[in-house]
Write a protein that holds these residues in place. Structure first.
Motif, short mmCIF file in Angstrom:
data_model
loop_
_atom_site.label_atom_id
_atom_site.label_comp_id
_atom_site.label_asym_id
_atom_site.label_seq_id
_atom_site.Cartn_x
_atom_site.Cartn_y
_atom_site.Cartn_z
N LYS A 13 0.84 -1.20 0.00
CA LYS A 13 0.00 0.00 0.00
C LYS A 13 0.88 1.25 0.00
N ASP A 15 0.35 5.11 1.01
CA ASP A 15 -0.58 6.01 1.71
C ASP A 15 -1.98 5.40 1.83
N GLY A 16 -2.04 4.11 2.14
CA GLY A 16 -3.30 3.42 2.37
C GLY A 16 -4.00 2.89 1.14
N ARG A 53 3.49 0.42 2.96
CA ARG A 53 3.22 -0.68 3.90
C ARG A 53 3.23 -1.99 3.16
#
Length: 73
Positions: A13, A15-16, A53
């Motif tokens: 990911k 920024d989400g 992430r």
């Protein structure tokens, strides 16, 4: 990723936002695998930094990560 990481799920990911959702494939060697993942500029333009992430699914562990580099071009 090495042989012990076979069949593990990986979600990356920025920024989400999910940019990659994959499962590692079986390897016949004990060597590490170099992988290049290109992230579209729309995820980074106008930003000084981004949060990357590496996540597993609920069923597997994350594959091993032994080096990571992000290059802006």
């Amino acid at each position: 990723m090495g042989q012990r990481d076979d069949g593990r799920d990986l979600v990356i990911k920025v920024d989400g936002i999910v940019v990659l959702n994959t499962r590692t494939v079986p390897s016949t060697s004990l060597q590490f695998v170099d992988t290049e993942i290109r992230i579209r500029r729309t995820y980074t333009d106008g930003k000084n930094s981004v949060l990357i992430r590496f996540e597993a699914s609920n069923e597997t562990l994350t594959p091993g990560l032994y080096g990571c580099r992000m290059v802006r071009s």
